[in-house]
Design a protein around this motif. Structure first.
Motif, short mmCIF file in Angstrom:
data_model
loop_
_atom_site.label_atom_id
_atom_site.label_comp_id
_atom_site.label_asym_id
_atom_site.label_seq_id
_atom_site.Cartn_x
_atom_site.Cartn_y
_atom_site.Cartn_z
N UNK A 125 0.85 -1.18 0.00
CA UNK A 125 0.00 0.00 0.00
C UNK A 125 0.88 1.23 0.00
N UNK A 126 0.45 2.24 -0.74
CA UNK A 126 1.10 3.55 -0.73
C UNK A 126 0.15 4.53 -0.08
N UNK A 127 0.62 5.19 0.95
CA UNK A 127 -0.26 6.03 1.76
C UNK A 127 0.30 7.44 1.88
N UNK A 128 -0.62 8.42 1.89
CA UNK A 128 -0.23 9.82 1.90
C UNK A 128 -0.87 10.54 3.09
N UNK A 129 -0.27 11.66 3.44
CA UNK A 129 -0.90 12.57 4.40
C UNK A 129 -0.42 13.98 4.13
N UNK A 130 -1.28 14.94 4.36
CA UNK A 130 -0.92 16.35 4.23
C UNK A 130 -1.78 17.14 5.21
N UNK A 131 -1.19 18.15 5.84
CA UNK A 131 -1.95 18.94 6.80
C UNK A 131 -1.33 20.30 6.99
N UNK A 132 -2.10 21.19 7.59
CA UNK A 132 -1.63 22.56 7.81
C UNK A 132 -2.24 23.11 9.09
N UNK A 133 -1.50 24.02 9.71
CA UNK A 133 -1.96 24.74 10.90
C UNK A 133 -1.75 26.22 10.67
N UNK A 134 -2.80 27.02 10.93
CA UNK A 134 -2.68 28.47 10.86
C UNK A 134 -3.06 29.06 12.21
N UNK A 135 -2.14 29.81 12.81
CA UNK A 135 -2.38 30.43 14.11
C UNK A 135 -2.83 31.87 13.89
N UNK A 136 -4.05 32.17 14.29
CA UNK A 136 -4.55 33.54 14.18
C UNK A 136 -3.81 34.46 15.14
N UNK A 137 -3.47 33.92 16.29
CA UNK A 137 -2.71 34.64 17.31
C UNK A 137 -2.06 33.59 18.22
N UNK A 138 -1.57 34.02 19.36
CA UNK A 138 -0.90 33.08 20.26
C UNK A 138 -1.86 32.07 20.88
N UNK A 139 -3.16 32.35 20.84
CA UNK A 139 -4.12 31.49 21.52
C UNK A 139 -4.93 30.60 20.59
N UNK A 140 -5.28 31.08 19.40
CA UNK A 140 -6.24 30.39 18.54
C UNK A 140 -5.57 29.94 17.24
N UNK A 141 -5.83 28.68 16.88
CA UNK A 141 -5.28 28.16 15.62
C UNK A 141 -6.32 27.29 14.93
N UNK A 142 -6.23 27.25 13.62
CA UNK A 142 -7.09 26.43 12.78
C UNK A 142 -6.22 25.36 12.12
N UNK A 143 -6.70 24.11 12.08
CA UNK A 143 -5.92 23.05 11.47
C UNK A 143 -6.80 22.16 10.60
#
Length: 814
Positions: A569-587
């Motif tokens: 099997x060939x398996x992939x993954x990709x991801x990102x994190x964006x921090x709006x500020x020091x407290x809140x982040x979206x992933x």
């Protein structure tokens, strides 16, 4: 190295004499807590110099005592109303013999301080660099390298040793503990098996220090292979992952064992008892544990041993719960022994070796059997009956040896290598098959899964830019496993006429054939810190799995030809994190996991003349999508995640035809949330939400019109807690676990209905100068309920949950 040095400094008990003793009493007219750029500072005001000071560390508390000092016009009080910069509390009090005591409690560790004396009193400067190190939590499971949780583009839960220790005041079963704390994980089965406990509706891969605990002939006891007393923390990756190989279609649970303490020698002893309030008779169980740990110069060590016994288990009505209610293994009349050791040595500032060992034995000894269905075909509650005669009762033995090597600078890269060995066996309760189902020719049998596994991992982390904002982690995994499932055969007449109580051995055979499986994985994972607020990661893994079997004869006498099977099997993954500020982040992320079919299980009923190479099952590949947001403030932490996973194939075989794989396309989706709020220095509250749904496309027409079984898709789960600490030494926690209703439906017909229930627990802990006392009351309102798995089984296997139970523990350091 810095953390080790800080730990040694913080954890050692040091007596510091700042100046020659002055016997004259020194009045303290004011004590102030100031926040400066250099960190928190405590100012003690006095008209004279203060010189006689001692420092002592107890756990995460630094105790400073000032000799010949007396409060003058000020009252004893706490200076810190809420946690701040790694400090949980600061308080002072007047002690006998003119001693003023100042207690500084760290959130995780005792803080490092500078004590400065002058002509106007005393200044205690809490060092900021060490506070930052203490607050910096690193995880290893999500990326196979140390990383801050806020930079990981997927859902991660970390359960600390303090949380585990608190929950063991109620229950020492790790499956139950994690089910109450981890969003996405269904509630515990309340047996020794985790069959029916899933993560995001799919299978869990359990590791101990990176060593896989699963077997290719899946015994489903992966969470019953180590005692909680040996655990430092548990890292849970929610959602499919191929980072550690086969099996993690629902996620990974990595159990990290305890390492050497940051002081020369620490020893702790704990004793306890547990009993039922609904029926005291023969319900008392006991626990005893001893641990030592320490570090000196380049050497660190930790060792522990624990012995836990259980007796009869009772439901809310005071009725006996069968020790092994589903034939998969139970928790009644069980003795559990765990021995663990870990030794680390720093070869140099950049090189370290570590060896750890864990031995676990879980054995049952009961005279209680399970009501035989032939005599009670309509029974709807599992019933225990005395008179069991079984020579070898259910047990589990697990031995793990693990050697790890780390080099933080080898040609500019970091290298982590690991070699491991695992020897595992587990014995089930006899399968005394009812007369209306003849897969084993009506033979009463008892099987045992035996497995030996050896393997290794090699990780190399290489920076691709001068500022190390772009890095690649690459490496290889390999393991080899040899598995078999022998059986004892019993006299059918003795079993039948004793109502399933008397098991007289009459022969031995093989249930699942001996099988050898090898697994090779090659991977590369790229991580790019695009900016201080934006991170991208992605990777690929190529997996090769080979299975070999010799010719064998089934328990029914059929000769089956051996052969080899290959998967890749060939398996992939990709991801990102964006921090709006020091407290809140979206992933967000896309990831894939995979699992192979349980080949040995299906071959146990193969027809005469069948050949293994005629069986060509494909690996199940799971595609998963996840989007979440998380916030981390000083007094409030929360996260909300939505997920969706899809697989074209199942990984088990059909019941009507040997060669049929359950290929139904399956989709699973849901929401998870967790939060914690520190309302005040004394009060905290929080909880979790798990909402999962799963459907199958049984006729391959694109319509997912059949609900997944309640064995894999749990009902709604809500948990909540309130923590109250009236004093620094007294902590209390009240927690609630809510399970919703679920009706699985297929073609308009409801199957595997689950009736919801609510249970509540109370944990209270009080620290004294001579030890810590713990009280735990599980199911405090004595709710009458059936666990989810029990309801999914139904009938004579539908076992009740325990009624109110009380645990008492006492522990002390020496």
């Amino acid at each position: 190295m810095k953390n080790l040095i800080c730990g040694l400094g913080m954890a050692s008990s040091v007596v510091v004499a700042l100046a020659p003793a002055v016997n004259a009493q020194k009045p303290i007219t004011d004590i102030q807590l100031l926040e400066t750029e250099a960190g928190l500072k405590i100012q003690l005001i006095s008209p004279v110099a203060i010189a006689d000071v001692t420092e002592t560390v107890e756990g995460n508390q630094l105790i400073i005592e000032i000799l010949n000092a007396q409060l003058d016009g000020i009252l004893e009080q706490s200076l810190l109303s809420e946690p701040n910069r790694g400090i949980a509390s600061v308080s002072f009090s007047q002690q006998p013999n003119n001693i003023l005591r100042l207690i500084i409690e760290g959130s995780r560790f005792a803080p490092f301080v500078d004590v400065i004396t002058d002509g106007t009193g005393l200044v205690v400067q809490i060092l900021p660099d060490d506070l930052e190190d203490e607050d910096l939590e690193l995880i290893v499971t999500a990326t196979r390298t140390e990383e801050e949780p806020d930079k990981v583009p997927r859902s991660v839960t970390v359960i600390s040793s303090e949380e585990i220790e608190s929950q063991t005041a109620l229950n020492s079963n790790l499956s139950t503990i994690l089910g109450k704390l981890v969003p996405g994980l269904s509630t515990g089965t309340e047996t020794s098996s985790n069959f029916g406990q899933t993560l995001r509706g799919r299978n869990i891969s359990v590791l101990i220090d990176g060593v896989p605990q699963s077997t290719n002939r899946n015994a489903q006891r992966d969470l019953r292979t180590i005692d909680p007393s040996a655990i430092e923390r548990v890292e849970i990756i929610r959602g499919p992952s191929a980072l550690y190989g086969d099996g993690a279609t629902g996620g990974i649970i990595n159990i990290i064992t305890k390492s050497g303490a940051g002081q020369p020698f620490v020893s702790r002893t704990e004793i306890g008892t547990k009993f039922s309030l609904t029926e005291l008779d023969n319900s008392f169980g006991y626990t005893l544990s001893q641990s030592i740990s320490g570090s000196e110069d380049k050497l660190s060590y930790a060792a522990s041993g624990s012995l836990t016994t259980s007796n009869n288990l009772y439901d809310s009505n005071g009725d006996l719960i069968p020790p092994t209610p589903t034939l998969q293994g139970g928790l009644g009349d069980v003795e559990t022994l765990n021995l663990a050791a870990k030794i680390g040595y720093d070869i140099s500032e950049t090189q370290n070796i570590q060896f750890n060992f864990n031995y676990y034995n879980d054995s049952q000894d009961s005279d209680l059997g399970l009501t035989f269905q032939n005599f009670f075909p309509t029974l709807e509650r599992a019933t225990a009956i005395p008179g069991l005669e079984l020579p070898d009762q259910p047990d589990t033995e697990n031995i793990v040896l693990n050697f790890a090597y780390t080099n933080k600078d080898i040609l500019g890269s970091r290298l982590d290598g690991q070699l491991y060995y695992r020897d595992y066996s587990t014995r089930f309760y006899p399968f005394a098959q009812p007369v209306n189902s003849p897969p084993f020719n009506f033979l009463p049998i008892q099987s045992e899964v035996e497995s030996e596994k050896i393997g290794g991992r090699l990780d190399i982390e290489t920076p691709l830019s001068k500022d190390e904002s772009l890095e690649v982690l690459w490496g290889v995994d390999y393991d080899y496993e040899d598995t078999s499932q022998p059986v004892d055969i019993f006299d059918p007449a003795a079993v039948f006429f004793s109502n399933g109580l008397v098991f007289n051995p009459v022969g031995i055979s093989i249930l699942s054939p001996p099988l050898q499986q090898s697994e090779l994985g090659l991977f590369a994972q790229l991580n790019w810190d695009v900016s201080d607020s934006f991170n991208i990661s992605g990777g690929i893994r190529q997996e090769f799995i080979g299975i070999e079997l010799d010719d064998f004869t089934t328990i029914l006498g059929a000769d089956v030809g051996g052969g080899a099977l290959d998967y890749d099997a060939t398996l992939f993954n990709v991801g990102a994190v964006y921090a709006f500020n020091d407290e809140v982040s979206l992933f967000g992320n896309f990831s894939q996991g995979f699992s192979v079919a349980d080949v040995a299980r299906v071959l146990r009923t193969a027809a005469p003349g069948f050949n293994v190479e005629d069986l060509r099952p494909e690996a199940q590949k799971v595609d998963s999508y996840e989007l979440g947001i998380r916030g981390n403030w000083d007094k409030f932490q929360a996260s909300l995640t939505g997920f969706y996973s899809f697989s074209n194939l199942g990984s088990t075989f059909g019941t009507t035809s040997l060669l049929d794989i359950v290929r139904d396309p399956l989709r699973v989706y849901g929401l998870e949330a967790d939060l914690r709020a520190q309302v005040s220095n004394q009060v905290a509250l929080g909880g979790t939400l798990t909402l999962t749904q799963g459907e199958r496309d049984t006729d391959f027409d694109g319509d997912f019109d059949t609900d997944s079984s309640s064995f894999v898709i749990p009902p709604l789960k809500l948990t909540g807690f309130v923590e109250f600490s009236p004093t620094d030494k007294w902590q209390n926690r009240f927690q609630v676990n809510i399970v919703g209703d679920r009706d699985a439906e297929a073609n308009g017909v409801i199957f595997q209905s689950v009736d919801g229930y609510v249970t509540a627990d109370l944990i209270s802990q009080y620290e004294t100068d001579f030890g810590t006392f713990q009280l735990g009351i599980e199911n405090i309102f004595n709710t009458d309920y059936f666990p989810i798995t029990a309801q999914a089984f139904g009938g004579f296997n539908q076992y009740a949950g325990q009624g109110t139970t009380v645990s008492l523990k006492y522990g002390f350091d020496w």
